[in-house]
Write a protein that holds these residues in place. Structure first.
Motif, PDB file in Angstrom:
ATOM      1  N   ALA A  62       0.817  -1.216  -0.216  1.00 20.15           N
ATOM      2  CA  ALA A  62       0.112   0.062  -0.071  1.00 20.15           C
ATOM      3  C   ALA A  62       0.651   1.268  -0.236  1.00 20.15           C
ATOM      4  O   ALA A  62       0.428   2.414  -0.768  1.00 20.15           O
ATOM      5  CB  ALA A  62      -1.074   0.042   1.231  1.00 20.15           C
ATOM      6  N   VAL A  63       1.879   1.334   0.905  1.00 17.46           N
ATOM      7  CA  VAL A  63       2.855   2.376   0.931  1.00 17.46           C
ATOM      8  C   VAL A  63       3.594   2.543  -0.490  1.00 17.46           C
ATOM      9  O   VAL A  63       3.675   3.772  -0.862  1.00 17.46           O
ATOM     10  CB  VAL A  63       3.914   1.967   2.066  1.00 17.46           C
ATOM     11  CG1 VAL A  63       4.995   3.205   2.070  1.00 17.46           C
ATOM     12  CG2 VAL A  63       3.254   2.317   3.313  1.00 17.46           C
ATOM     13  N   THR A  64       4.047   1.479  -1.075  1.00 16.42           N
ATOM     14  CA  THR A  64       4.539   1.420  -2.466  1.00 16.42           C
ATOM     15  C   THR A  64       3.629   2.368  -3.689  1.00 16.42           C
ATOM     16  O   THR A  64       4.090   2.884  -4.211  1.00 16.42           O
ATOM     17  CB  THR A  64       5.021   0.208  -2.892  1.00 16.42           C
ATOM     18  OG1 THR A  64       6.088  -0.330  -1.946  1.00 16.42           O
ATOM     19  CG2 THR A  64       5.847   0.092  -4.200  1.00 16.42           C
ATOM     20  N   VAL A  65       2.323   1.699  -3.593  1.00 18.73           N
ATOM     21  CA  VAL A  65       1.637   2.194  -4.287  1.00 18.73           C
ATOM     22  C   VAL A  65       1.134   3.627  -4.061  1.00 18.73           C
ATOM     23  O   VAL A  65       1.298   4.663  -5.174  1.00 18.73           O
ATOM     24  CB  VAL A  65       0.033   1.647  -4.295  1.00 18.73           C
ATOM     25  CG1 VAL A  65      -1.200   2.493  -4.904  1.00 18.73           C
ATOM     26  CG2 VAL A  65       0.214   0.276  -4.725  1.00 18.73           C
ATOM     27  N   ILE A  66       1.076   4.322  -2.800  1.00 17.84           N
ATOM     28  CA  ILE A  66       0.972   5.586  -2.665  1.00 17.84           C
ATOM     29  C   ILE A  66       2.247   6.359  -2.966  1.00 17.84           C
ATOM     30  O   ILE A  66       2.046   7.685  -3.433  1.00 17.84           O
ATOM     31  CB  ILE A  66       0.796   5.796  -1.058  1.00 17.84           C
ATOM     32  CG1 ILE A  66      -0.529   5.298  -0.508  1.00 17.84           C
ATOM     33  CG2 ILE A  66       0.750   7.277  -0.542  1.00 17.84           C
ATOM     34  CD1 ILE A  66      -0.674   5.162   0.999  1.00 17.84           C
ATOM     35  N   PHE A  67       3.340   5.962  -2.689  1.00 14.04           N
ATOM     36  CA  PHE A  67       4.603   6.497  -3.187  1.00 14.04           C
ATOM     37  C   PHE A  67       4.698   6.625  -4.638  1.00 14.04           C
ATOM     38  O   PHE A  67       5.014   7.872  -5.150  1.00 14.04           O
ATOM     39  CB  PHE A  67       5.945   5.537  -2.902  1.00 14.04           C
ATOM     40  CG  PHE A  67       7.082   6.146  -3.753  1.00 14.04           C
ATOM     41  CD1 PHE A  67       7.698   7.216  -3.361  1.00 14.04           C
ATOM     42  CD2 PHE A  67       7.559   5.156  -4.430  1.00 14.04           C
ATOM     43  CE1 PHE A  67       9.014   7.550  -4.263  1.00 14.04           C
ATOM     44  CE2 PHE A  67       8.668   5.361  -5.251  1.00 14.04           C
ATOM     45  CZ  PHE A  67       9.454   6.643  -5.018  1.00 14.04           C
ATOM     46  N   ILE A  68       4.453   5.675  -5.479  1.00 16.11           N
ATOM     47  CA  ILE A  68       4.406   5.825  -6.864  1.00 16.11           C
ATOM     48  C   ILE A  68       3.432   6.779  -7.471  1.00 16.11           C
ATOM     49  O   ILE A  68       3.649   7.901  -8.281  1.00 16.11           O
ATOM     50  CB  ILE A  68       4.094   4.577  -7.628  1.00 16.11           C
ATOM     51  CG1 ILE A  68       5.109   3.468  -7.353  1.00 16.11           C
ATOM     52  CG2 ILE A  68       3.955   4.567  -9.250  1.00 16.11           C
ATOM     53  CD1 ILE A  68       4.889   1.947  -7.783  1.00 16.11           C
TER      54      ILE A  68
END
Length: 296
Positions: A10-16
């Motif tokens: 989830a954090v990776t998706v938000i980062f991208i």
């Protein structure tokens, strides 16, 4: 462990999404058209990322005589252009963020199609691994949803509501910065055993050198101001982990040794690319503005 992995995803998706949205908020249609209509730049960037960097990965893997798992991991990484961390490196180094974001999205889309054939050709020539087959449509859709759409939304806001874009940009940039650090920490914590297991091996050094040399090659194979060229260097150094992870799952049965080697290669690559971007940023902050003379 499943909860932590879901949180990391989830954090990776938000980062991208935040990174691409912030890049869109900082872009303008004329500047974007100038980048995408720059044929010499695009030709050189495509040559660097689709041909030169994959060959570099093969050359380093062969030079260091890497074990099969690390060999495959480095080839998968080198053959997958357009990583979202590349756009972030453009921000970190105070480079040409608009050009970096536009080229990164373009490479991610093209790389979704070229990744499988490129990997298969190199694996066959190197006589290692097996045939890689991927769902191209799914990869292209992922790129569109996570990278192209947020960038386009930010671009539209900047064009039609510049005051809103100006006020939203610092927030989006802050979210991108915080989640960037969280993703780095998550990669290290989630894969620390694999990384520790490779300490003393040649795999970490190979990943580090691959990123540093790719940064130099990407910079050399670009046109325009120095800020734009080094931004292209960061794009070349940071690869797209998505297709590589998909390939490991589909073609290699999620073999732990290859997954661990991939994590090590990605982390050691960031250890090489991020300091270069930080040094460039420091140098640019110290550079006096035009017309001003620094006090002696």
């Amino acid at each position: 462990m499943g909860t932590l992995q879901s949180l990391f995803n989830a954090v990776t998706v938000i980062f991208i999404a935040a990174t691409m949205f912030a890049a869109g908020l900082g872009a303008t249609l004329p500047s974007l058209r100038a980048v995408l209509s720059n044929v010499p730049l695009l030709v050189l960037v495509l040559l660097a990322n689709l041909v030169v960097v994959p060959l570099l990965g093969w050359g380093i893997a062969a030079l260091f005589a890497l074990p099969e798992a690390a060999f495959i991991a480095l080839l998968l990484t080198a053959s997958s252009p357009g990583g979202p961390f590349g756009a972030k490196l453009g921000m970190v180094q105070n480079g040409d963020v608009v050009a970096g974001a536009a080229v990164q999205v373009l490479l991610a889309a093209i790389g979704s199609i070229t990744f499988g054939p490129t990997v298969n050709v190199i694996l066959e020539a190197a006589d290692v691994g097996g045939e890689v087959s991927l769902d191209v449509a799914t990869l292209v859709l992922t790129v569109a949803v996570l990278q192209l759409v947020p960038f386009a939304v930010g671009l539209v806001v900047r064009h039609y509501a510049p005051s809103a874009a100006q006020s939203w940009h610092p927030v989006a940039a802050a979210v991108s910065n915080v989640t960037f650090l969280a993703v780095l920490a998550g990669m290290l914590v989630g894969n620390w055993r694999d990384v520790v297991a490779l300490i003393g091996s040649r795999s970490l050094l190979a990943g580090f050198l691959f990123a540093v040399i790719a940064f130099a090659l990407g910079t050399a194979l670009a046109t325009g101001p120095w800020e734009r060229r080094t931004t292209m260097g960061g794009i070349a150094a940071v690869r797209n982990a998505g297709p590589a992870l998909a390939a490991i799952g589909l073609a290699f049965g999620n073999e732990p040794a290859i997954l661990g080697a991939l994590a090590a290669v990605l982390l050691s690559g960031l250890a090489g690319a991020v300091p270069i971007a930080a040094v460039l940023s420091h140098h640019r902050r110290q550079k006096p503005a035009p017309g001003r003379v620094r006090n002696r």
